[in-house]
Design a protein around this motif. Structure first.
Motif, PDB file in Angstrom:
ATOM      1  N   ALA A  22       0.884  -1.230  -0.023  1.00 52.82           N
ATOM      2  CA  ALA A  22       0.115   0.176  -0.191  1.00 52.82           C
ATOM      3  C   ALA A  22       0.975   1.066   0.244  1.00 52.82           C
ATOM      4  N   LEU A  23       2.044   1.169   0.987  1.00 54.06           N
ATOM      5  CA  LEU A  23       2.737   2.469   0.913  1.00 54.06           C
ATOM      6  C   LEU A  23       3.555   2.549  -0.283  1.00 54.06           C
ATOM      7  N   ALA A  35      10.806   2.717   8.352  1.00 55.07           N
ATOM      8  CA  ALA A  35      10.038   3.022   9.450  1.00 55.07           C
ATOM      9  C   ALA A  35       8.403   3.724   9.277  1.00 55.07           C
ATOM     10  N   ASP A  36       8.211   4.213   7.896  1.00 53.00           N
ATOM     11  CA  ASP A  36       7.030   4.385   7.480  1.00 53.00           C
ATOM     12  C   ASP A  36       6.034   3.258   7.473  1.00 53.00           C
ATOM     13  N   ILE A  37       6.771   2.044   6.849  1.00 56.77           N
ATOM     14  CA  ILE A  37       5.985   0.780   7.020  1.00 56.77           C
ATOM     15  C   ILE A  37       5.456   0.559   8.380  1.00 56.77           C
ATOM     16  N   ALA A  38       6.461   0.420   9.394  1.00 52.16           N
ATOM     17  CA  ALA A  38       6.337   0.259  10.835  1.00 52.16           C
ATOM     18  C   ALA A  38       5.165   1.011  11.308  1.00 52.16           C
ATOM     19  N   LYS A  39       5.025   2.153  11.192  1.00 50.01           N
ATOM     20  CA  LYS A  39       4.219   3.241  11.449  1.00 50.01           C
ATOM     21  C   LYS A  39       2.899   2.927  10.949  1.00 50.01           C
ATOM     22  N   ARG A  40       2.780   2.691   9.831  1.00 53.82           N
ATOM     23  CA  ARG A  40       1.400   2.460   9.322  1.00 53.82           C
ATOM     24  C   ARG A  40       0.840   0.997   9.522  1.00 53.82           C
ATOM     25  N   GLY A  41       1.709   0.060   9.790  1.00 53.69           N
ATOM     26  CA  GLY A  41       1.345  -1.226  10.165  1.00 53.69           C
ATOM     27  C   GLY A  41       1.200  -1.489  11.623  1.00 53.69           C
ATOM     28  N   VAL A  62       6.501  -8.401  -2.128  1.00 52.26           N
ATOM     29  CA  VAL A  62       5.288  -7.658  -2.612  1.00 52.26           C
ATOM     30  C   VAL A  62       5.103  -8.303  -4.223  1.00 52.26           C
ATOM     31  N   MET A  63       6.248  -8.335  -4.861  1.00 52.93           N
ATOM     32  CA  MET A  63       6.007  -8.829  -6.434  1.00 52.93           C
ATOM     33  C   MET A  63       5.881 -10.287  -6.669  1.00 52.93           C
ATOM     34  N   ILE A  64       6.824 -11.100  -6.076  1.00 50.06           N
ATOM     35  CA  ILE A  64       6.590 -12.425  -6.277  1.00 50.06           C
ATOM     36  C   ILE A  64       5.268 -13.065  -5.911  1.00 50.06           C
ATOM     37  N   SER A  65       4.773 -12.298  -4.694  1.00 46.03           N
ATOM     38  CA  SER A  65       3.310 -13.093  -4.220  1.00 46.03           C
ATOM     39  C   SER A  65       2.634 -12.961  -5.403  1.00 46.03           C
ATOM     40  N   HIS A  66       2.426 -11.646  -5.893  1.00 51.05           N
ATOM     41  CA  HIS A  66       1.490 -11.193  -7.025  1.00 51.05           C
ATOM     42  C   HIS A  66       1.863 -11.971  -8.440  1.00 51.05           C
ATOM     43  N   LYS A 107       0.173  -2.427  -9.037  1.00 53.06           N
ATOM     44  CA  LYS A 107       1.080  -1.164  -9.208  1.00 53.06           C
ATOM     45  C   LYS A 107       2.462  -1.293  -8.809  1.00 53.06           C
ATOM     46  N   VAL A 108       2.660  -1.732  -7.841  1.00 59.38           N
ATOM     47  CA  VAL A 108       4.116  -1.761  -7.484  1.00 59.38           C
ATOM     48  C   VAL A 108       5.077  -2.672  -8.448  1.00 59.38           C
ATOM     49  N   LEU A 109       4.377  -3.741  -8.788  1.00 58.67           N
ATOM     50  CA  LEU A 109       5.205  -4.580  -9.918  1.00 58.67           C
ATOM     51  C   LEU A 109       5.189  -3.809 -11.098  1.00 58.67           C
TER      52      LEU A 109
END
Length: 199
Positions: A22-23, A35-41, A62-66, A107-109
């Protein structure tokens, strides 16, 4: 003695990947820190580093799972005992469902592949090429005349993906056209185009 893995290990790891997706989708890979990932999660950075050594490792997951989800869907469809036209329609429906259901990962992919180390980038690209090859072979089954034109099958497969891969930039799942209807339109356009090319 090896340390035992927590019962919720996979769930926690998946939550990190979902948050990061998402980030990265909103801010880009470079624009989002651990740090952003930690804060959001709502978790600690140390917990993230318990699962991942680096931010690039999270990006890879993120990518390989998709792409693996897309690959699994494609394999299941092509193994079905139905006509190739039906397979193409089912494939379009499966892909659109995965695109809509995992829009951040998609989107990330599409936007951040270059941020992966070379070997991991190559792994992702190999899966993508496999998906293109699956569609190319399906299109040749549907329209054998494409075999007579050099590169036509590959071009047709790429055009098929072009009709659906970027729908995340404009498609509204709550809008008047459903993901299923869009999948049908993509296949209709592809099949109509194949008939014209084969003339």
């Amino acid at each position: 003695m090896a340390r035992t893995q927590a019962a919720d290990y996979d769930e926690r790891k998946e939550a990190i990947v979902e948050t990061a997706a998402a980030l990265f989708a909103r801010e880009s890979f470079n624009g989002a820190s651990v740090a952003d990932i930690a804060k959001r999660g709502k978790i600690s950075k140390s917990l993230i580093y318990h699962y991942y050594q680096a931010k690039e490792d999270i990006l890879y997951d993120v990518m390989i799972s998709h792409v693996r989800a897309l690959e699994a869907a494609a394999r299941e469809v092509v193994d079905a005992d139905v006509r190739p036209e039906r397979k193409l329609r089912e494939l379009a429906h499966r892909f659109m469902a995965l695109y809509v259901g995992a829009v951040d990962r998609h989107k990330v992919l599409l936007n951040d592949l270059d941020h992966l180390p070379k070997a991991r980038r190559a792994e992702i690209v190999t899966v993508q090429r496999g998906l293109i090859e699956i569609v190319r072979k399906l299109l040749l089954e549907i329209e054998p005349a494409l075999k007579k034109k050099s590169g036509a099958g590959f071009a047709a497969a790429m055009l098929f993906f072009g009709t659906i891969n970027w729908t995340h930039t404009w498609f509204d799942p709550k809008g008047p056209v459903s993901a299923g209807a869009l999948a049908e339109m993509a296949v209709d356009l592809t099949l109509g185009g194949l008939a014209k090319v084969a003339e």
